[in-house]
Design an enzyme around this catalytic site. Structure first.
Site, PDB file in Angstrom:
ATOM      1  N   LYS A  68       0.695  -0.668   0.026  1.00 42.41           N
ATOM      2  CA  LYS A  68      -0.046   0.129  -0.003  1.00 42.41           C
ATOM      3  C   LYS A  68       1.039   1.227   0.399  1.00 42.41           C
ATOM      4  CE  LYS A  68      -4.287   1.837   0.098  1.00 42.41           C
ATOM      5  NZ  LYS A  68      -5.229   1.800  -0.411  1.00 42.41           N
TER       6      LYS A  68
ATOM      7  N   LEU B   5      -3.827   0.713  -5.234  1.00 41.87           N
ATOM      8  CA  LEU B   5      -3.409   2.265  -5.346  1.00 41.87           C
ATOM      9  C   LEU B   5      -4.736   2.623  -4.083  1.00 41.87           C
ATOM     10  CD1 LEU B   5      -3.692   2.814  -8.748  1.00 41.87           C
ATOM     11  CD2 LEU B   5      -1.271   2.864  -7.511  1.00 41.87           C
TER      12      LEU B   5
ATOM     13  N   PRO C 291     -18.810 -11.660  -3.366  1.00 42.12           N
ATOM     14  CA  PRO C 291     -20.200 -11.133  -3.208  1.00 42.12           C
ATOM     15  C   PRO C 291     -20.239  -9.987  -1.721  1.00 42.12           C
ATOM     16  CG  PRO C 291     -19.790 -13.268  -2.111  1.00 42.12           C
ATOM     17  CD  PRO C 291     -18.842 -12.906  -3.037  1.00 42.12           C
TER      18      PRO C 291
END
Length: 221
Positions: free
Chosen positions: A39, A108, A195
């Protein structure tokens, strides 16, 4: 094995971190590798790097270059804290990681045109990284437009798109027609679907649950 990719979203809260964790699990399961999840930039009190750890990714496999503890966009947080993000520094640190012979997953912050400072955006970073994109598509009114605009921009810059991950962040907005329209009107393959997950951290902490979610995924790398 040196597979590397960027996880990009069509919006800020479309499920990039969930997709990144599941791609991490996918690479482990189907390629028998030990990936790195990156990250590069993050803001706020609830950091994605902490979320990765809560979902059972070892801290030693998690990397971050800038963390700004203000709930704001990157360029705003940088201005408020006098910690402006430097694109060259991002690139240098990223290239150092890319030299390791392990898969890297770069997640991102925000969408592809979200600013990282007053002059540069995520797109500038992606162009310099020269890595293919996995695009995360959420299911909400307007997401078709956001998805097609993002795909058009990436293709206009000759950035490879490995595939789409369809996500459902709201149980009330589930519609297969939306995803079918995007698949049928682009040449981008579908990697898989996520889901609506009510107990998100519980599911993503369980290796069995994560493997169930990716059982029918297909990533061609």
């Amino acid at each position: 094995m040196n597979i590397s990719m960027v996880i990009c979203g069509i919006d800020t809260n479309c499920g990039k971190s969930v997709a990144s964790i599941l791609i991490y699990e996918y690479l482990k399961l189907y390629f028998s590798v030990n990936p790195i999840i990156v990250k590069p930039m993050q803001t706020g009190q609830e950091l994605d790097t902490i979320f990765y750890q809560q979902c059972d990714i070892p801290q030693k496999n998690i990397f971050n270059f800038y963390s700004l503890d203000i709930e704001a966009s990157l360029h705003t947080a940088g201005n408020l804290t006098n910690q402006k993000i430097d694109l060259q520094s991002l690139l240098d640190q990223s290239k150092s990681l890319l030299s390791e012979n392990r898969p890297k997953i770069f997640e991102l912050a925000g969408g592809i045109l979200s600013p990282i400072n007053d002059k540069e955006t995520m797109l500038d970073f992606v162009k310099l990284l020269k890595l293919p994109i996995i695009l995360v598509v959420d299911n909400y009114l307007g997401s078709i437009n956001h998805t097609l605009l993002t795909i058009h921009l990436l293709e206009s810059k000759n950035i490879e798109i490995l595939g789409l991950i369809y996500n459902n962040t709201d149980s009330r907005n589930y519609s297969t027609e939306l995803f079918e329209y995007i698949t049928n009107n682009t040449c981008i393959p579908q990697i898989g679907k996520i889901p609506y997950l009510k107990n998100l951290k519980y599911v993503l902490k369980s290796e069995k649950e994560k493997q169930n979610l990716i059982r029918e995924w297909h990533l061609n790398v």
